[in-house]
Design an enzyme around this catalytic site. Sequence first.
Site, PDB file in Angstrom:
ATOM      1  N   CYS A   1       0.846  -1.190   0.000  1.00 23.88           N
ATOM      2  CA  CYS A   1       0.000   0.000   0.000  1.00 23.88           C
ATOM      3  C   CYS A   1       0.882   1.241   0.000  1.00 23.88           C
ATOM      4  O   CYS A   1       1.955   1.264   0.601  1.00 23.88           O
ATOM      5  CB  CYS A   1      -0.935   0.087   1.196  1.00 23.88           C
TER       6      CYS A   1
ATOM      7  N   LYS B   1       6.010  -3.897  -4.129  1.00 28.79           N
ATOM      8  CA  LYS B   1       7.461  -3.725  -4.032  1.00 28.79           C
ATOM      9  C   LYS B   1       7.987  -3.890  -2.606  1.00 28.79           C
ATOM     10  O   LYS B   1       8.918  -4.630  -2.366  1.00 28.79           O
ATOM     11  CB  LYS B   1       7.834  -2.335  -4.565  1.00 28.79           C
TER      12      LYS B   1
ATOM     13  N   ARG C   1       3.917  -0.230  -4.843  1.00 33.76           N
ATOM     14  CA  ARG C   1       3.656  -0.745  -3.504  1.00 33.76           C
ATOM     15  C   ARG C   1       2.347  -1.533  -3.436  1.00 33.76           C
ATOM     16  O   ARG C   1       2.024  -2.130  -2.401  1.00 33.76           O
ATOM     17  CB  ARG C   1       3.602   0.407  -2.502  1.00 33.76           C
TER      18      ARG C   1
ATOM     19  N   GLU D   1       7.738 -14.742 -10.806  1.00 32.82           N
ATOM     20  CA  GLU D   1       6.990 -13.560 -10.368  1.00 32.82           C
ATOM     21  C   GLU D   1       6.538 -12.674 -11.509  1.00 32.82           C
ATOM     22  O   GLU D   1       5.487 -12.056 -11.417  1.00 32.82           O
ATOM     23  CB  GLU D   1       7.757 -12.753  -9.310  1.00 32.82           C
TER      24      GLU D   1
ATOM     25  N   GLU E   1      17.306 -17.518  -7.751  1.00 32.32           N
ATOM     26  CA  GLU E   1      16.923 -16.157  -8.136  1.00 32.32           C
ATOM     27  C   GLU E   1      16.355 -16.147  -9.565  1.00 32.32           C
ATOM     28  O   GLU E   1      15.364 -15.478  -9.849  1.00 32.32           O
ATOM     29  CB  GLU E   1      18.140 -15.226  -7.995  1.00 32.32           C
TER      30      GLU E   1
ATOM     31  N   ASN F   1      -1.647   2.488   5.561  1.00 34.38           N
ATOM     32  CA  ASN F   1      -0.741   1.437   5.101  1.00 34.38           C
ATOM     33  C   ASN F   1      -0.326   0.641   6.336  1.00 34.38           C
ATOM     34  O   ASN F   1       0.260   1.217   7.257  1.00 34.38           O
ATOM     35  CB  ASN F   1       0.479   2.091   4.430  1.00 34.38           C
ATOM     36  N   GLY F   2      -0.642  -0.643   6.352  1.00 34.45           N
ATOM     37  CA  GLY F   2      -0.296  -1.463   7.519  1.00 34.45           C
ATOM     38  C   GLY F   2      -1.450  -2.403   7.828  1.00 34.45           C
ATOM     39  O   GLY F   2      -2.331  -2.615   6.991  1.00 34.45           O
TER      40      GLY F   2
ATOM     41  N   HIS G   1      18.169 -36.375  -6.658  1.00 30.70           N
ATOM     42  CA  HIS G   1      17.457 -36.880  -5.477  1.00 30.70           C
ATOM     43  C   HIS G   1      15.954 -36.609  -5.549  1.00 30.70           C
ATOM     44  O   HIS G   1      15.270 -36.652  -4.537  1.00 30.70           O
ATOM     45  CB  HIS G   1      18.043 -36.256  -4.205  1.00 30.70           C
TER      46      HIS G   1
ATOM     47  N   LYS H   1      12.607 -14.939 -10.574  1.00 39.44           N
ATOM     48  CA  LYS H   1      12.332 -13.866 -11.541  1.00 39.44           C
ATOM     49  C   LYS H   1      11.237 -14.296 -12.510  1.00 39.44           C
ATOM     50  O   LYS H   1      10.293 -13.556 -12.743  1.00 39.44           O
ATOM     51  CB  LYS H   1      13.579 -13.474 -12.335  1.00 39.44           C
TER      52      LYS H   1
ATOM     53  N   TRP I   1      -2.654  -2.671  -1.676  1.00 41.47           N
ATOM     54  CA  TRP I   1      -2.284  -4.084  -1.819  1.00 41.47           C
ATOM     55  C   TRP I   1      -3.156  -4.804  -0.797  1.00 41.47           C
ATOM     56  O   TRP I   1      -2.971  -4.644   0.408  1.00 41.47           O
ATOM     57  CB  TRP I   1      -0.801  -4.279  -1.527  1.00 41.47           C
TER      58      TRP I   1
HETATM   59  C1  F6R Z   1      11.776 -10.271  -5.888  1.00 44.66           C
HETATM   60  C2  F6R Z   1      11.656  -9.226  -4.896  1.00 44.66           C
HETATM   61  C3  F6R Z   1      11.335  -9.610  -3.498  1.00 44.66           C
HETATM   62  C4  F6R Z   1      12.182  -8.791  -2.520  1.00 44.66           C
HETATM   63  C5  F6R Z   1      11.765  -9.101  -1.071  1.00 44.66           C
HETATM   64  C6  F6R Z   1      12.628  -8.359  -0.070  1.00 44.66           C
HETATM   65  O1  F6R Z   1      12.120  -9.777  -7.139  1.00 44.66           O
HETATM   66  O2  F6R Z   1      11.799  -8.068  -5.186  1.00 44.66           O
HETATM   67  O3  F6R Z   1      11.496 -10.970  -3.292  1.00 44.66           O
HETATM   68  O4  F6R Z   1      13.528  -9.085  -2.724  1.00 44.66           O
HETATM   69  O5  F6R Z   1      10.431  -8.744  -0.886  1.00 44.66           O
HETATM   70  O6  F6R Z   1      12.550  -6.984  -0.232  1.00 44.66           O
HETATM   71  P1  F6R Z   1      13.617  -6.019   0.398  1.00 44.66           P
HETATM   72  O7  F6R Z   1      14.918  -6.268  -0.260  1.00 44.66           O
HETATM   73  O8  F6R Z   1      13.095  -4.642   0.109  1.00 44.66           O
HETATM   74  O9  F6R Z   1      13.666  -6.320   1.863  1.00 44.66           O
END
Ligand code: F6R
Length: 609
Positions: free
Chosen positions: A2, A604, A27, A489, A482, A100-101, A505, A486, A74
């Site tokens: 949010c 984000k 966000r 998501e 990773e 937000n929260g 395994h 990517k 969100w």
């Molecule tokens: C994936 C992504 C998330 C963040 C995670 C931690 O592409 O962006 O998995 O890495 O939410 O976020 P931060 O680094 O802001 O604590």
Amino acid sequence: MCGIVAYIGKKEALPILIDGLKRLEYRGYDSAGVSVFSGGKIITEKAVGKVVELENKINGRDIPGKIGIAHTRWATHGKPSEKNAHPHCDCGKNIFLVHNGIIENYKELKADLEKIGHKFSSDTDTEVLAHLIEEYKKQVPIKEAVWRTLAHVEGTYGLAIIDRNEPEKIFVARNGSPLVLGVIDDGYIIASDIAPIVRYTNQVIYLEDGEMAEVTPCGFQVTNLKRKKVEKEISKIDWTLEEAEKKGYDHFMLKEIMEQPEAVENAMRGRLVVKEGMAKLGGLRDVADSLRDLERLVIVSCGTSFYAGLVAKYMFEEYAGIRTDVEFASEFRYRKPILNQKTAVLAITQSGETADTLAAIREAKNKGAMTLGIVNVVGSTIARETDAGVYNHAGPEIGVASTKAFTSQLSILALFTLFLGRQRDMSFVMGKRIAEELAKVPELMKKIFKDSQKIKKIAKKYSGSSDFLYLGRKYNYPIAMEGALKIKEIAYVHAEGYPFGEMKHGPIALIDENFPSVAIATRDSVYEKTLSGIQEIKARGGKVIAVATAGDKSIEKLVDDVIYIPKTLEMLTPLLSVVPLQLFAYYFAAGKGLDVDKPRNLAKSVTVE
Ligand code: F6R
């Protein structure tokens, strides 16, 4: 999670609020809404979906007014719908607020309020705040009513509140969710982070937990839970508006992938001392002696930042000889972590606001451990709450999927390895070697970009696949995870990241001609073992895309497609091997017309637990 934005001043509020929401949209984008004080009334508009839907709904209509609040959601409590969109209001439609929260005890509060006649119009936790303020306002002025409300709620909030009966004021309060107040020539803009603020000012005030600001067009006053006035310092932000814009790229994600050489450069600037084979980390100066005695590091982080932590484990253990454990922040705080004076807890976080990471750091502090941070967002909560740390200086990362923050984190972790290693057994020769190779990384990254079109073609070739297995060993095992994250998501494709040695395994059972694998097969200490793994996949009819070291022609005979990356030191390979995987995921998703910057269900910065 949010985003909230509020404006009070001499300008028209609506355009500032809408622009602010667009900049905060990463966000959350389940719904958007705005309330503006207009001609003695509060006019509210809400729409499901992105901010553009709200704009379409307002459709150029003039809503004049110089004070307003806005929200991009969100969803946590209540599905994305207009009725659940913020701003929310009380029964009398006087008090409007954005939040937000999470209000954890909202159910009990709601039940109590309903018993005394309050009617709720949404399924959200937030709405109880408006009704509680309404209830207290029967006895005390609005500001005290807000304080009493906040004393009653459990949970987290970044809040902006307006009251129809106080047309010259906005109240903002913070507990666990960030809130920044931007000081502009003719008023104030308040937001969840600096993105909506940078175009107007670089002068900001960070509110702390338990603080409330009463903001008018001509000034503001911050008070704490004890109702005592708090003097606040104005901080200067160094991000420019240009840095936060797309610069001609189709998506922020692609722009941020391409910015990685610069981000790595910025992470090293003034810190890497090649001649001495050393790293100078100003943010760690005060704790340098304690770090010399350190016996164990516990890294707490989430998502992509967690994978950076996993790479760091290999670096720290191999080159600095420090035992390192990497923990999901969300698990760490609910276990009984064993910490002592010789253990430091390191948070890795782009946003510096991730609720799980913040909670883990607070838990570590409670237990008396030294806390450190590698954080991108200057002035964020984790940056301020850790004992010492290093900023990434990667610039704003707007794309929801993290890219440049990740390679920036890896660069700082490499610097940290040098720092800790040289405090211990690492020789000057080894330190110099690492430093020299690290300094070359930005140029090596640029070489990978020359193959962007080839990677795009490979992504197109596999666009029909709905599953992928990503495999890597040692330093590249976290990169396999990773890479899988990517594509999951942003392309909504099932992908699993696995340590290559584990494939036999279990996961090998998945392999057939329709289940391709992405194998990181760089020429390093585990190259031969990786090749055996690839043979095992090929023997079962599986297709393989390999990320290999430039010049390795022999691998072409073994796999279906190869993407080359330049040779570097094994410990620095992740900084390069992740780049083709980011591009592969990007082109795969963009090729399907997906909104890669705002993937569904994500946000984000995850400020809820
Ligand atoms: C994936 C992504 C998330 C963040 C995670 C931690 O592409 O962006 O998995 O890495 O939410 O976020 P931060 O680094 O802001 O604590």
